[in-house]
Design a protein around this motif. Structure first.
Motif, PDB file in Angstrom:
ATOM      1  N   LEU A   1     -10.652  29.646  21.871  1.00  0.00           N
ATOM      2  CA  LEU A   1      -9.971  30.880  21.486  1.00  0.00           C
ATOM      3  C   LEU A   1      -8.468  30.637  21.589  1.00  0.00           C
ATOM      4  CD1 LEU A   1     -12.070  33.520  23.468  1.00  0.00           C
ATOM      5  CD2 LEU A   1     -12.614  32.363  21.306  1.00  0.00           C
ATOM      6  N   LYS A   2      -7.747  31.212  20.643  1.00  0.00           N
ATOM      7  CA  LYS A   2      -6.302  31.017  20.626  1.00  0.00           C
ATOM      8  C   LYS A   2      -5.580  32.344  20.761  1.00  0.00           C
ATOM      9  CE  LYS A   2      -2.531  29.356  17.674  1.00  0.00           C
ATOM     10  NZ  LYS A   2      -2.159  28.809  16.343  1.00  0.00           N
ATOM     11  N   CYS A   3      -4.498  32.331  21.503  1.00  0.00           N
ATOM     12  CA  CYS A   3      -3.650  33.512  21.656  1.00  0.00           C
ATOM     13  C   CYS A   3      -2.202  33.079  21.450  1.00  0.00           C
ATOM     14  CB  CYS A   3      -3.826  34.112  23.038  1.00  0.00           C
ATOM     15  SG  CYS A   3      -2.732  35.501  23.404  1.00  0.00           S
TER      16      CYS A   3
ATOM     17  N   GLU B   1      -5.813  26.755  28.771  1.00  0.00           N
ATOM     18  CA  GLU B   1      -4.711  25.814  28.536  1.00  0.00           C
ATOM     19  C   GLU B   1      -3.506  26.600  28.062  1.00  0.00           C
ATOM     20  OE1 GLU B   1      -5.397  23.129  25.303  1.00  0.00           O
ATOM     21  OE2 GLU B   1      -3.468  22.095  25.576  1.00  0.00           O
ATOM     22  N   CYS B   2      -2.358  26.300  28.632  1.00  0.00           N
ATOM     23  CA  CYS B   2      -1.134  26.991  28.230  1.00  0.00           C
ATOM     24  C   CYS B   2      -0.076  25.933  27.935  1.00  0.00           C
ATOM     25  CB  CYS B   2      -0.680  27.948  29.317  1.00  0.00           C
ATOM     26  SG  CYS B   2       0.715  28.986  28.850  1.00  0.00           S
TER      27      CYS B   2
ATOM     28  N   PHE C   1      -4.725  29.113  25.260  1.00  0.00           N
ATOM     29  CA  PHE C   1      -6.045  28.806  24.717  1.00  0.00           C
ATOM     30  C   PHE C   1      -7.095  29.036  25.792  1.00  0.00           C
ATOM     31  CE2 PHE C   1      -4.824  26.827  20.725  1.00  0.00           C
ATOM     32  CZ  PHE C   1      -3.520  26.408  20.974  1.00  0.00           C
ATOM     33  N   LEU C   2      -8.305  29.317  25.322  1.00  0.00           N
ATOM     34  CA  LEU C   2      -9.455  29.355  26.213  1.00  0.00           C
ATOM     35  C   LEU C   2     -10.533  28.484  25.583  1.00  0.00           C
ATOM     36  CD1 LEU C   2     -10.524  30.604  28.851  1.00  0.00           C
ATOM     37  CD2 LEU C   2     -11.544  32.429  27.481  1.00  0.00           C
ATOM     38  N   HIS C   3     -10.768  27.343  26.212  1.00  0.00           N
ATOM     39  CA  HIS C   3     -11.754  26.404  25.693  1.00  0.00           C
ATOM     40  C   HIS C   3     -13.123  26.742  26.291  1.00  0.00           C
ATOM     41  CE1 HIS C   3      -8.400  24.209  24.086  1.00  0.00           C
ATOM     42  NE2 HIS C   3      -7.891  23.990  25.287  1.00  0.00           N
ATOM     43  N   LEU C   4     -14.114  26.782  25.415  1.00  0.00           N
ATOM     44  CA  LEU C   4     -15.449  27.220  25.801  1.00  0.00           C
ATOM     45  C   LEU C   4     -16.456  26.100  25.575  1.00  0.00           C
ATOM     46  CD1 LEU C   4     -15.286  30.521  23.678  1.00  0.00           C
ATOM     47  CD2 LEU C   4     -14.496  30.210  26.033  1.00  0.00           C
ATOM     48  N   HIS C   5     -17.316  25.851  26.542  1.00  0.00           N
ATOM     49  CA  HIS C   5     -18.381  24.865  26.332  1.00  0.00           C
ATOM     50  C   HIS C   5     -19.592  25.207  27.186  1.00  0.00           C
ATOM     51  CE1 HIS C   5     -17.697  22.571  30.141  1.00  0.00           C
ATOM     52  NE2 HIS C   5     -16.510  23.115  30.008  1.00  0.00           N
ATOM     53  N   THR C   6     -20.747  24.960  26.612  1.00  0.00           N
ATOM     54  CA  THR C   6     -22.044  25.252  27.233  1.00  0.00           C
ATOM     55  C   THR C   6     -22.085  26.647  27.837  1.00  0.00           C
ATOM     56  OG1 THR C   6     -21.413  24.160  29.307  1.00  0.00           O
ATOM     57  CG2 THR C   6     -22.575  22.851  27.657  1.00  0.00           C
TER      58      THR C   6
ATOM     59  N   LEU D   1      -9.894  39.235  25.841  1.00  0.00           N
ATOM     60  CA  LEU D   1      -8.568  39.768  25.516  1.00  0.00           C
ATOM     61  C   LEU D   1      -7.494  38.895  26.137  1.00  0.00           C
ATOM     62  CD1 LEU D   1      -9.461  43.460  26.223  1.00  0.00           C
ATOM     63  CD2 LEU D   1      -8.535  42.698  24.052  1.00  0.00           C
ATOM     64  N   CYS D   2      -6.469  38.673  25.364  1.00  0.00           N
ATOM     65  CA  CYS D   2      -5.287  37.969  25.833  1.00  0.00           C
ATOM     66  C   CYS D   2      -4.169  38.997  26.021  1.00  0.00           C
ATOM     67  CB  CYS D   2      -4.887  36.925  24.796  1.00  0.00           C
ATOM     68  SG  CYS D   2      -3.309  36.124  25.085  1.00  0.00           S
TER      69      CYS D   2
END
Lengths: 114, 116
Positions: free
Chosen positions: A21-23, A67-68, A75-80, A90-91
């Motif tokens: 996800l990107k903000c 990650e900033c 960013f919010l990296h998503l896995h499994t 929400l950002c």
């Protein structure tokens, strides 16, 4: 227009996928936040970044990785992920001063984990 | 343990009348309170705030009242308009010592419907 944008607005992913996800904030703020809103629950703070340094991590499972890279992007990296991770993410951003600050929110990403 | 509670899930008001949204909190360390409004498919929008050194803050049609002894705050909207129909969230934070960590604790929200 709040000055905080989020992409994508909707995301459907399987439990084995990896997505991000990107903000982006256009307000010149120096702090950014990730929140999670599940159905019929209050907004829950996940992560806080101040001056690109993570200052808060609210016991969030490691399958969520923030990650900033700079003060404008988060960013919010998503896995499994699990189906219970389906929620509105929400950002927000704010200008942190020595006292009070209001947070400005993006429109959110509606995430569905199948 | 939910530290900020909005016990009314919904409120229905006639246009022109007063809307009163309530919020209770349990943590006596909270010293800064905010109200946010949220329309469908949008993020929450900041509405009004109050610090614990005050008991009232007013901005146009919106007034927030804080009762520290009761750990209660309320948002008054007068006169209410159909465009005010939205979900309203109260939030609280701890800013003691002059350092804001930006950690907001939210209530679960109240759906306000203003009928024409």
């Amino acid at each position: 227009e709040t000055g905080v944008t989020q992409t994508p607005r909707h995301l459907v992913m399987g439990m084995t996928n990896k997505k991000s996800l990107k903000c982006e904030q256009h307000l010149g703020h120096n702090a950014m936040y990730w929140y999670k809103q599940s159905a019929k629950k209050p907004l829950e703070l996940m992560f806080v970044y101040s001056l690109e340094e993570r200052v808060e991590n609210n016991s969030v499972p490691s399958r969520f990785s923030p990650e900033c890279p700079n003060s404008s992007h988060l960013f919010l990296h998503l896995h499994t992920l699990q189906p219970e991770d389906s929620a509105l993410y929400l950002c927000a951003s704010s200008q942190r001063t020595s006292y009070l600050d209001e947070q400005y929110f993006g429109p959110g990403t509606r995430l569905t984990v199948t | 343990d939910q530290q900020v509670k909005q016990n009314s899930p919904s409120l229905s008001v006639q246009e022109g009348r007063i809307s009163i949204l309530n919020c209770d909190y349990t943590n006596s360390m909270f010293d800064y309170f905010l109200w946010y409004k949220k329309y469908p498919a949008e993020g929450p929008t900041f509405l009004i705030s109050i610090s614990s050194i005050k008991d009232k803050n007013e901005d146009g049609r919106f007034t927030v009242f804080l009762n520290k002894s009761a750990k209660h705050l309320s948002l008054h909207i007068v006169p209410s308009q159909p465009g005010d129909s939205a979900v309203y969230f109260c939030a609280a934070s701890i800013n003691a010592g002059g350092t804001s960590y930006g950690k907001l604790t939210f209530g679960q929200g109240t759906i306000l419907t203003v009928h024409p």
